[in-house]
Design an enzyme around this catalytic site. Structure first.
Site, PDB file in Angstrom:
ATOM      1  N   GLU A 102       0.843  -1.210   0.000  1.00 13.99           N
ATOM      2  CA  GLU A 102       0.000   0.000   0.000  1.00 13.99           C
ATOM      3  C   GLU A 102       0.872   1.253   0.000  1.00 13.99           C
ATOM      4  O   GLU A 102       2.022   1.218   0.434  1.00 13.99           O
ATOM      5  CB  GLU A 102      -0.848   0.021   1.284  1.00 13.99           C
ATOM      6  CG  GLU A 102      -2.284  -0.409   1.094  1.00 13.99           C
ATOM      7  CD  GLU A 102      -3.147   0.649   0.431  1.00 13.99           C
ATOM      8  OE1 GLU A 102      -2.610   1.547  -0.245  1.00 13.99           O
ATOM      9  OE2 GLU A 102      -4.377   0.565   0.572  1.00 13.99           O
ATOM     10  N   ASP A 103       0.305   2.345  -0.470  1.00 10.16           N
ATOM     11  CA  ASP A 103       1.014   3.622  -0.399  1.00 10.16           C
ATOM     12  C   ASP A 103       0.886   4.251   0.984  1.00 10.16           C
ATOM     13  O   ASP A 103       1.868   4.674   1.575  1.00 10.16           O
ATOM     14  CB  ASP A 103       0.485   4.593  -1.475  1.00 10.16           C
ATOM     15  CG  ASP A 103      -1.039   4.688  -1.485  1.00 10.16           C
ATOM     16  OD1 ASP A 103      -1.708   4.025  -0.656  1.00 10.16           O
ATOM     17  OD2 ASP A 103      -1.577   5.427  -2.326  1.00 10.16           O
ATOM     18  N   ASP A 106      -4.401   5.518   6.286  1.00  6.86           N
ATOM     19  CA  ASP A 106      -4.941   6.720   6.923  1.00  6.86           C
ATOM     20  C   ASP A 106      -5.924   6.262   8.011  1.00  6.86           C
ATOM     21  O   ASP A 106      -5.515   5.926   9.115  1.00  6.86           O
ATOM     22  CB  ASP A 106      -5.609   7.543   5.808  1.00  6.86           C
ATOM     23  CG  ASP A 106      -6.132   8.895   6.265  1.00  6.86           C
ATOM     24  OD1 ASP A 106      -6.128   9.174   7.464  1.00  6.86           O
ATOM     25  OD2 ASP A 106      -6.566   9.693   5.416  1.00  6.86           O
ATOM     26  N   PHE A 156      -2.268  15.812   4.841  1.00  7.23           N
ATOM     27  CA  PHE A 156      -2.461  15.319   3.485  1.00  7.23           C
ATOM     28  C   PHE A 156      -1.163  15.424   2.694  1.00  7.23           C
ATOM     29  O   PHE A 156      -0.528  16.480   2.661  1.00  7.23           O
ATOM     30  CB  PHE A 156      -3.576  16.111   2.785  1.00  7.23           C
ATOM     31  CG  PHE A 156      -3.919  15.551   1.441  1.00  7.23           C
ATOM     32  CD1 PHE A 156      -4.674  14.397   1.314  1.00  7.23           C
ATOM     33  CD2 PHE A 156      -3.460  16.168   0.286  1.00  7.23           C
ATOM     34  CE1 PHE A 156      -4.973  13.861   0.071  1.00  7.23           C
ATOM     35  CE2 PHE A 156      -3.754  15.643  -0.966  1.00  7.23           C
ATOM     36  CZ  PHE A 156      -4.511  14.483  -1.070  1.00  7.23           C
ATOM     37  N   ARG A 169       1.413  12.801  -8.906  1.00  3.92           N
ATOM     38  CA  ARG A 169       1.927  11.424  -8.782  1.00  3.92           C
ATOM     39  C   ARG A 169       3.370  11.317  -9.281  1.00  3.92           C
ATOM     40  O   ARG A 169       4.123  10.454  -8.872  1.00  3.92           O
ATOM     41  CB  ARG A 169       1.064  10.448  -9.585  1.00  3.92           C
ATOM     42  CG  ARG A 169      -0.364  10.294  -9.098  1.00  3.92           C
ATOM     43  CD  ARG A 169      -1.011   9.105  -9.789  1.00  3.92           C
ATOM     44  NE  ARG A 169      -2.469   9.081  -9.631  1.00  3.92           N
ATOM     45  CZ  ARG A 169      -3.093   8.601  -8.562  1.00  3.92           C
ATOM     46  NH1 ARG A 169      -2.423   8.113  -7.559  1.00  3.92           N
ATOM     47  NH2 ARG A 169      -4.410   8.605  -8.503  1.00  3.92           N
TER      48      ARG A 169
HETATM   49  P1  5GP Z   1      -7.900   4.911   4.445  1.00  2.00           P
HETATM   50  O1  5GP Z   1      -8.936   3.959   3.989  1.00  2.00           O
HETATM   51  O2  5GP Z   1      -6.789   4.258   5.258  1.00  2.00           O
HETATM   52  O3  5GP Z   1      -8.492   6.095   5.172  1.00  2.00           O
HETATM   53  O4  5GP Z   1      -7.261   5.567   3.167  1.00  2.00           O
HETATM   54  C1  5GP Z   1      -6.386   4.874   2.367  1.00  2.00           C
HETATM   55  C2  5GP Z   1      -6.285   5.462   0.993  1.00  2.00           C
HETATM   56  O5  5GP Z   1      -6.635   6.853   0.972  1.00  2.00           O
HETATM   57  C3  5GP Z   1      -4.868   5.377   0.501  1.00  2.00           C
HETATM   58  O6  5GP Z   1      -4.618   4.174  -0.173  1.00  2.00           O
HETATM   59  C4  5GP Z   1      -4.797   6.586  -0.411  1.00  2.00           C
HETATM   60  O7  5GP Z   1      -5.281   6.255  -1.684  1.00  2.00           O
HETATM   61  C5  5GP Z   1      -5.732   7.584   0.210  1.00  2.00           C
HETATM   62  N1  5GP Z   1      -5.024   8.525   1.101  1.00  2.00           N
HETATM   63  C6  5GP Z   1      -4.985   8.534   2.460  1.00  2.00           C
HETATM   64  N2  5GP Z   1      -4.256   9.543   2.931  1.00  2.00           N
HETATM   65  C7  5GP Z   1      -3.790  10.203   1.842  1.00  2.00           C
HETATM   66  C8  5GP Z   1      -2.945  11.351   1.685  1.00  2.00           C
HETATM   67  O8  5GP Z   1      -2.457  12.000   2.631  1.00  2.00           O
HETATM   68  N3  5GP Z   1      -2.688  11.718   0.406  1.00  2.00           N
HETATM   69  C9  5GP Z   1      -3.186  11.072  -0.678  1.00  2.00           C
HETATM   70  N4  5GP Z   1      -2.859  11.523  -1.870  1.00  2.00           N
HETATM   71  N5  5GP Z   1      -3.984   9.984  -0.565  1.00  2.00           N
HETATM   72  C10 5GP Z   1      -4.274   9.557   0.684  1.00  2.00           C
END
Ligand code: 5GP
Length: 179
Positions: A102-103, A106, A156, A169
């Protein structure tokens, strides 16, 4: 140096050299941890495409690579619960050791959803490697999350695969939104 993407301003947070150094260390750890099996690495598109590529280049044990695509943001800067699930894996993971790449984690909702979905296919194990983790935003613990590149504040970020409104990106470093 500050940069502008659409209506927002961003400033540098983690530079490319540091990302590569950390990615090499994680790669070495994975080579040791998965020495006894042929793992399936499941890359979660789109945000992790550069991390997947750089991490996979550090792997020197036999492995398979598959991709899935999930999205929970829809162009904004706050995590939304609704998850869109776009493509299937195309690989049978039954009885296999799976490592999700995963990237960023959050709230953790996306990962919980994906882990539950993959567990239905009866893999031997599931672990997760995420380049970034926002510990303060995590809504419930994820025991499968074994490898984390960097812990960051609840802010963010863009760059190194991560987007804001599909832009940014291509940036080599990771930037955070200027408050
Ligand atoms: P979660 O479900 O954990 O809240 O969010 C996960 C996904 O939200 C990540 O795979 C990513 O695509 C997006 N995401 C969460 N935080 C960020 C952030 O700070 N920047 C960006 N560009 N995408 C985020």
């Amino acid at each position: 140096m500050k940069i502008k993407i659409a209506d927002l301003e961003f400033e540098p947070l983690i530079n490319e050299d540091l990302i590569i150094e950390r990615t090499k260390a994680i790669g070495q750890q994975l080579n040791a941890d998965y020495l006894q099996s042929i793992p399936v690495f499941v890359g979660v598109l789109n945000g992790s495409f550069l991390f997947i590529a750089d991490l996979i280049k550090q792997i020197n044990i036999p492995c398979e690579i598959a991709f899935t695509k999930l999205a929970s943001y829809y162009g904004g800067t706050t995590s939304k619960l609704k998850i869109r699930d776009d493509i299937d894996l195309m690989v049978d993971i039954k009885g296999r050791d799976v490592l999700i790449i995963e990237d960023i984690v959050d709230t953790g909702n996306t990962l919980h959803y994906l882990i539950d979905k993959l567990k239905q296919r009866e893999p031997a194990s599931i672990k997760v490697c995420s380049l970034l983790l926002k510990p303060e935003a995590l809504q419930s613990p994820i025991e499968e999350l074994k490898y984390v590149g960097f812990e960051i504040k609840n802010e963010f970020v863009v760059g190194y695969g991560l987007d804001y409104q599909e832009m940014g990106r291509n940036l080599r470093d990771i930037y955070k939104k200027v408050e």
